[in-house]
Design a protein around this motif. Structure first.
Motif, short mmCIF file in Angstrom:
data_model
loop_
_atom_site.label_atom_id
_atom_site.label_comp_id
_atom_site.label_asym_id
_atom_site.label_seq_id
_atom_site.Cartn_x
_atom_site.Cartn_y
_atom_site.Cartn_z
N GLU A 68 -34.84 -22.48 30.52
CA GLU A 68 -33.51 -22.48 29.74
C GLU A 68 -32.73 -23.69 30.76
O GLU A 68 -31.92 -24.49 30.11
N ASN A 69 -32.81 -23.35 32.04
CA ASN A 69 -31.99 -24.24 33.10
C ASN A 69 -32.59 -25.64 32.91
O ASN A 69 -31.64 -26.57 32.86
N MET A 70 -33.74 -25.69 32.72
CA MET A 70 -34.27 -27.07 32.39
C MET A 70 -33.74 -27.75 31.36
O MET A 70 -33.52 -29.07 31.32
N PHE A 71 -33.26 -27.24 30.22
CA PHE A 71 -32.78 -27.89 29.21
C PHE A 71 -31.37 -27.84 29.14
O PHE A 71 -30.85 -28.33 28.12
N LEU A 125 -32.75 -27.55 18.20
CA LEU A 125 -32.94 -29.12 18.67
C LEU A 125 -34.39 -29.20 19.06
O LEU A 125 -35.16 -29.96 18.44
N ILE A 126 -35.08 -28.19 19.87
CA ILE A 126 -36.42 -28.43 20.14
C ILE A 126 -37.40 -28.17 19.03
O ILE A 126 -38.28 -29.05 18.57
N ALA A 127 -37.12 -27.30 18.10
CA ALA A 127 -37.81 -26.87 16.96
C ALA A 127 -37.93 -28.15 16.00
O ALA A 127 -38.71 -28.45 15.57
N VAL A 128 -36.61 -28.66 15.81
CA VAL A 128 -36.52 -30.03 15.07
C VAL A 128 -37.41 -31.19 15.42
O VAL A 128 -37.95 -31.80 14.81
#
Length: 295
Positions: free
Chosen positions: A38-41, A166-169
Motif C-alpha cells: 500500500e505504501n508503495m502505491f 485504478l490498478i484493476a482498471v
C-alpha cells in the motif's frame, strides 16, 4: 456406472483443504506485506488525487477550452470539436460535470500508466520471440478473465478506494497497448531497417528514430483501445470506491432509478466517443504522414 454420469473429481475433503490452504496463504501474505504494498502505491494515489483536484476545481470554461484544444490538435476537424463542445455542454447542463471530470481524471491516469508500462513490454516482445511466447498467454488470460475477478486480489491486498480501482482498471485495459506496440514494431519494413543499419545506426537509434515513429499509428490504435477498455471498467470499479460516473450507475441499478442510470450511462458513452474520435483522427493523420514520407 456412477462414474459415467458424474464426472470424477477430487475428494471433497481434499478439495476443501486445498482451497483453505490457498486462502490462508493469501491472507498471510496480505497481513505480512499488504501495508508495504500500500505504501508503495502512495505516489500513485497522490498523482490520481492531484489530477482529480485539477479537473474538478478548475473552472468549467477553462476545462472545456482545454478539451476542445486537445480535440482540435488531435483531429484538425471542426465536426469533432463541435461534437465535443455539445457533449460537454449537455453533461454540464444535466448536472454530471463533477462526476464526469472524476472519470476523465481516472481515465487519464490509467492511460498514462498503461503507456508507461505497456510500451516497454511491447518493445521487449518485439525484440525477442521468447519473451513474446511467455507474455502472449498472460495477455490472453488478462483479456478473457471476467472483469469482476480482477477486483478480488486487489481489494484483499489494498482494501477499498481509488488506488485499488485504478490498478484493476490498468490490469484490465493494458493488453491492447502491449499487443499493438509489439505488432507495430514488428511490422516496420525490413528495407527501412536495413537502410538504418547501412547508415551505422545503433539498436537504440533504430528504435528511437525509425521503429517507434513508423509504429506510431499502430501504437495510437493501442492507446485508443486501452482508453475504451478503461471506460468499460469504470462502472465495475465503482463497486470498490472509484468515484465518477460509475457510482450513480451502480446506485441506479441498486435502487431502480431509470433516468439516473440512463443519463450517467449516456455521459460515459459521450466521453468514449470524444476519446475515440480524437485518438482515431490523430492515428489517421499519423498514417497519412507516414504514407507521404514513404511515397
Amino acid at each position: 456406472m456412477e462414474w459415467f454420469y458424474k464426472f470424477p473429481h477430487m475428494d471433497d475433503d481434499a478439495l476443501r483443504n486445498l482451497k483453505k490452504a490457498i486462502d490462508d496463504g493469501f491472507r498471510s501474505f496480505t497481513r505480512a506485506y499488504g501495508e508495504g504494498i500500500e505504501n508503495m502505491f502512495s505516489p500513485l494515489q497522490h498523482f490520481l488525487m492531484a489530477a482529480e483536484r485539477f479537473m474538478t476545481q478548475t473552472p468549467w470554461p477553462i476545462i472545456t477550452l482545454m478539451i476542445l484544444a486537445i480535440a482540435w490538435a488531435g483531429s484538425r476537424s471542426v465536426k469533432v470539436v463541435l461534437g465535443c463542445l455539445l457533449t460537454l455542454l449537455a453533461i454540464g447542463y444535466l448536472d454530471m460535470w463533477d462526476d464526469t471530470m472524476r472519470t476523465i481524471s481516472m481515465i487519464l491516469v490509467c492511460t498514462i500508466l498503461s503507456i508507461a508500462i505497456g510500451i516497454p513490454i511491447g518493445i521487449l516482445m518485439s525484440r525477442s520471440d521468447r519473451v513474446q511466447r511467455v507474455v502472449n498467454p498472460l495477455l490472453d488470460v488478462m483479456q478473457t478473465m471476467p472483469s469482476f475477478v480482477y477486483l478480488i486480489p486487489v481489494v484483499m491486498l489494498l482494501g477499498i478506494g481509488r488506488v485499488p480501482g485504478l490498478i484493476a482498471v490498468v490490469i484490465y485495459a493494458i493488453p491492447p497497448m502491449i499487443r499493438l506496440t509489439n505488432l507495430g514494431i514488428r511490422l516496420v519494413d525490413k528495407d527501412v531497417l536495413e537502410a538504418a543499419d547501412a547508415f551505422g545506426s545503433s539498436s537504440w537509434q533504430k528504435l528511437r528514430n525509425v521503429q517507434l515513429p513508423l509504429a506510431l499509428p499502430t501504437i495510437m490504435a493501442g492507446i485508443n483501445q486501452t482508453i475504451m477498455m478503461a471506460l468499460a471498467m469504470v462502472v465495475i470499479a465503482s463497486m470498490i470506491g472509484v468515484q465518477g460516473l460509475g457510482q450513480p450507475v451502480l446506485k441506479a441499478i441498486a435502487n431502480q432509478y431509470f433516468t439516473l442510470g440512463i443519463f450517467n450511462g449516456l455521459a460515459i458513452v459521450g466521453i468514449a466517443i470524444i476519446f475515440d474520435r480524437v485518438s482515431q483522427a490523430y492515428g489517421h493523420r499519423l498514417q497519412k504522414h507516414r504514407e507521404v514520407v514513404h511515397g
